[in-house]
Design an enzyme around this catalytic site. Structure first.
Site, PDB file in Angstrom:
ATOM      1  N   LYS A   1     120.316  67.558  49.394  1.00 51.60           N
ATOM      2  CA  LYS A   1     121.199  66.400  49.625  1.00 51.60           C
ATOM      3  C   LYS A   1     122.027  66.528  50.909  1.00 51.60           C
ATOM      4  CE  LYS A   1     121.666  65.007  44.796  1.00 51.60           C
ATOM      5  NZ  LYS A   1     122.570  64.647  43.718  1.00 51.60           N
TER       6      LYS A   1
ATOM      7  N   ASP B   1     125.784  58.737  43.766  1.00 51.94           N
ATOM      8  CA  ASP B   1     126.130  59.577  42.612  1.00 51.94           C
ATOM      9  C   ASP B   1     127.507  59.230  42.024  1.00 51.94           C
ATOM     10  OD1 ASP B   1     123.791  61.082  42.461  1.00 51.94           O
ATOM     11  OD2 ASP B   1     124.510  62.564  43.903  1.00 51.94           O
TER      12      ASP B   1
END
Ligand code: ATR
Length: 271
Positions: free
Chosen positions: A66, A102
């Site tokens: 990420k 997220d």
């Protein structure tokens, strides 16, 4: 022509994202395919580049790529910028655009699916790694009374407090300093559950009616959720709802249509 998407990670075989996006596509009649791509640990860039050449339109990125995905993007949303990590990439003619859904996924799950308001609440966020960093700004945007970041290695919590204090009331401490404090919502963003461990929370930390939320999920309750259920938490939730909500936000970014998440969460729970 079918538009191609993928989740890229290492490992990635366990990822539920293909299932989730296939369900979203059926529901919204979008003509897409969505696959798992295992990238070598040292060649995320090569895997991503090849997928673009092969006609990929966008990708989800998972552990451990990420941060790398965020770094290599040409443009980034403000929330990806704050998270310093990207879980969603969009390929355009101009290059690679990075987002991080997220935190929005977590907040949507808590507010809409669980029905727990965060405004005015005392929130404890456990952990100070990438998973924690990604959810701090969206949590602060809900105007909690206070957000405390607790970490074994307090210096990492201090660094996050410093970064995010312009966005709300943030404190940082180690676990020993929690003695005597109570919280309305305790979120586990540590990786302790992965190894079956539990961070050292003091007794009495869960306020009456409080929510215990583990960003991890599994077939059985995590050590944190087992502890919470027997130490006064009002309700417990794992991260499956967050997983589906972050996927829905990515899907909307790619396809311009918001899928209905509840049937998909239900479907995954029944597997
Ligand atoms: P991620 O990107 O998943 O957040 P990370 O950056 O390795 O991964 O961070 C893991 C987090 O879990 C850290 O906050 C770590 O605490 P330290 O910074 O003190 O290492 C926390 N963590 C892992 N195992 C833990 C345990 N058994 N008890 C408490 N915290 C733990």
């Amino acid at each position: 022509m079918t538009d191609r998407y993928a989740v890229i990670g290492n490992p990635v075989a366990h990822s539920k994202s293909p299932l989730i996006h296939a369900a979203f596509a059926r529901q919204t009649a979008q003509d897409i395919s969505y696959e798992r791509l295992l990238a070598p640990l040292h060649d995320f860039v090569g895997t991503l580049r090849q997928f673009r050449i092969d006609g990929g339109r966008g990708a989800n990125v998972t552990v451990p790529f990420k941060e790398e995905a965020w770094r290599l993007a040409d443009t980034r949303t403000p929330r990806a910028q704050l998270a310093q990590a990207a879980n969603t990439l969009v390929f355009t003619d101009a290059g690679i655009h990075a987002d991080n859904t997220d935190g929005a996924g977590l907040v949507t799950d808590i507010l809409q699916n669980i029905g727990y308001a965060l405004s005015g609440r005392r929130i404890l966020l456990m952990g100070a790694g990438g998973a924690a960093r990604g959810v701090i700004a969206p949590l602060l945007a809900e105007h909690p009374a206070l957000l405390v970041i607790v970490n074994r290695t307090v210096i990492r919590a201090n660094a996050l407090q410093h970064q995010f204090s312009p966005y709300g009331i943030v404190e940082a401490c180690d676990y020993a300093a929690l003695r005597g404090m109570q919280f309305d919502c305790i979120i586990n963003a540590t990786s302790a559950s992965l190894s079956g461990e539990l961070a050292p929370l003091p007794d009495g930390i869960f306020a009456p009616g409080s929510l215990a939320y583990d960003m991890m999920y599994g077939n059985a309750p995590t050590p944190f959720l087992r502890y919470a259920a027997s130490h006064g938490a009002g309700s417990c939730a794992d991260g499956l709802g967050m997983l589906v909500e972050q996927a829905a936000a990515a899907f909307e970014l790619w396809r311009g249509v918001r899928p209905d998440t509840l049937p998909v969460i239900k479907q995954l729970r029944s597997l």
